[in-house]
Design an enzyme around this catalytic site. Structure first.
Site, mmCIF file in Angstrom:
data_model
loop_
_atom_site.group_PDB
_atom_site.id
_atom_site.type_symbol
_atom_site.label_atom_id
_atom_site.label_comp_id
_atom_site.label_asym_id
_atom_site.label_seq_id
_atom_site.Cartn_x
_atom_site.Cartn_y
_atom_site.Cartn_z
ATOM 1 N N ASP A 25 -31.298 -17.822 12.236
ATOM 2 C CA ASP A 25 -30.061 -17.936 11.450
ATOM 3 C C ASP A 25 -30.224 -19.020 10.383
ATOM 4 O OD1 ASP A 25 -29.969 -20.135 13.103
ATOM 5 O OD2 ASP A 25 -27.967 -19.720 13.927
ATOM 6 N N SER A 26 -31.379 -19.694 10.396
ATOM 7 C CA SER A 26 -31.732 -20.579 9.271
ATOM 8 C C SER A 26 -31.835 -19.766 7.985
ATOM 9 C CB SER A 26 -33.051 -21.317 9.548
ATOM 10 O OG SER A 26 -34.057 -20.416 9.963
ATOM 11 N N ASP A 57 -32.159 -13.792 15.924
ATOM 12 C CA ASP A 57 -31.368 -14.978 16.289
ATOM 13 C C ASP A 57 -29.892 -14.603 16.324
ATOM 14 O OD1 ASP A 57 -31.230 -17.615 16.991
ATOM 15 O OD2 ASP A 57 -31.612 -18.398 14.978
ATOM 16 N N GLU A 113 -28.312 -20.233 21.404
ATOM 17 C CA GLU A 113 -28.338 -21.693 21.475
ATOM 18 C C GLU A 113 -27.477 -22.226 22.607
ATOM 19 O OE1 GLU A 113 -27.316 -23.542 17.748
ATOM 20 O OE2 GLU A 113 -28.920 -22.506 16.660
ATOM 21 N N GLU A 137 -35.511 -28.375 20.430
ATOM 22 C CA GLU A 137 -35.449 -28.893 19.052
ATOM 23 C C GLU A 137 -35.059 -30.366 19.050
ATOM 24 O OE1 GLU A 137 -33.501 -26.397 16.168
ATOM 25 O OE2 GLU A 137 -33.605 -27.953 14.609
HETATM 26 O O1 KIV Z 1 -32.869 -20.531 12.962
HETATM 27 C C1 KIV Z 1 -33.960 -21.103 13.115
HETATM 28 O O2 KIV Z 1 -34.827 -21.128 12.223
HETATM 29 C C2 KIV Z 1 -34.221 -21.739 14.394
HETATM 30 C C3 KIV Z 1 -35.487 -22.532 14.525
HETATM 31 C C4 KIV Z 1 -35.366 -23.817 13.828
HETATM 32 C C5 KIV Z 1 -35.894 -22.703 15.935
HETATM 33 O O3 KIV Z 1 -33.441 -21.653 15.276
#
Ligand code: KIV
Length: 295
Positions: free
Chosen positions: A44-45, A85, A117, A184
């Protein structure tokens, strides 16, 4: 052949580091596969790397957006395990939401697994997902979706009570059926204790080399965040693709403006007879009506 969950487990046992990276589109998916990574996270980044949201927040990413991106990456990756994600609010409300949305990543987007998460109620969600046959990666420590609660984007588990809570969450997520857990921004000794105690692999980001594997955001490791002057302490930039792209596009623009591109080698020839017939036709004033008549 697609890497399997038992293979990841064997890598932990053998002490072979697991390599995970994010990707958000088909060409990046092809490149990270060709580079030989083991797992690809469509994180989700994406909210801040490719969708233009706030520089650090991930909460803006939606199911629909991540499904499109995951589908593109899944089409690109034959060997690495592709993880979708679960975005903020796609699993927080109920187990049903978690399973329905997790199922969409597998069925519609072609992901091999999903990530969520947190500990607490996320443990129950992880159990619901695995009971539905959806492989799950946990994610504890700095959990960006709830960064406000955590006091911002900063290391977690630096007080012993907090470290113990992370340790307990890791064990609970493993018991719920997760096949790996992202740690993290957790102090390395805490990550080491969790990694030693778990039978499933830990994947670190900002948690030291003691973890069973590592993950980084592609746009961080390749220096592809053109407007961000902040890089987390744990990021190492292994290449400078953003500046190389900017220089490439600027060189293109310069040559277009100087009319030095396209050059002769970039253009197509026409047979001289065809060219003189064309010129005669143009001289004779052949317009659209005549062209239609020719057909
Ligand atoms: O969304 C993401 O990129 C992540 C990583 C930083 C583990 O959750």
């Amino acid at each position: 052949m697609k890497i399997s969950l038992p293979q990841l487990h064997d890598m932990k046992l053998a002490g072979t580091p697991i390599v995970m990276v994010t990707a958000y589109d088909h060409p990046s998916g092809r490149i990270v596969e060709q580079a030989g990574v083991d797992m690809v996270l469509v994180g989700d980044s994406a909210a801040n790397t490719v969708l233009g949201h706030d520089a650090v927040s991930t909460v803006g990413a939606t199911m629909d957006e991540l499904l499109v991106l995951t589908r593109a990456v899944a089409r690109a990756c034959a060997r690495p395990l592709v993880i979708g994600d679960l975005p903020f609010m796609s699993y927080q409300v109920s187990d049903e939401d978690a399973v329905r949305n997790g199922g969409r990543f597998i069925k519609e987007a072609g992901a091999d697994a999903v990530k969520l998460e947190g500990g607490g109620q996320s443990v129950q969600r992880a159990a619901a997902l695995t009971a539905a046959g959806i492989p799950v990666v946990g994610h504890i420590g700095l959990t960006p979706q709830t960064a406000t609660f955590l006091g911002g984007h900063k290391a977690q588990g630096r007080q012993w009570q907090q470290a113990k809570a992370l340790y307990d969450s890791a064990l609970a997520l493993q018991a719920a059926g997760c096949f790996a857990i992202v740690l993290e921004c957790v102090p390395e000794p805490v990550a080491a204790a969790i990694t030693r105690r778990l039978t499933i692999p830990t994947i670190g980001i900002g948690s030291g080399a003691v973890c069973d594997g590592q993950v980084l955001v592609l746009h961080d490791l390749l220096d592809m965040r053109p407007d961000s002057d902040f890089m987390p302490k744990f990021v190492k930039q292994f290449a400078h693709i953003g500046p190389a792209m900017r220089a490439g596009v600027a060189a293109y623009a310069n040559e277009v403006r100087a009319r030095s591109y396209p050059a002769a080698e970039h253009t197509y020839a026409i047979d001289p007879d065809q060219l003189s017939a064309f010129e005669i036709a143009v001289e004779a004033g052949a317009g659209p009506d005549n062209v239609l008549a020719d057909w």
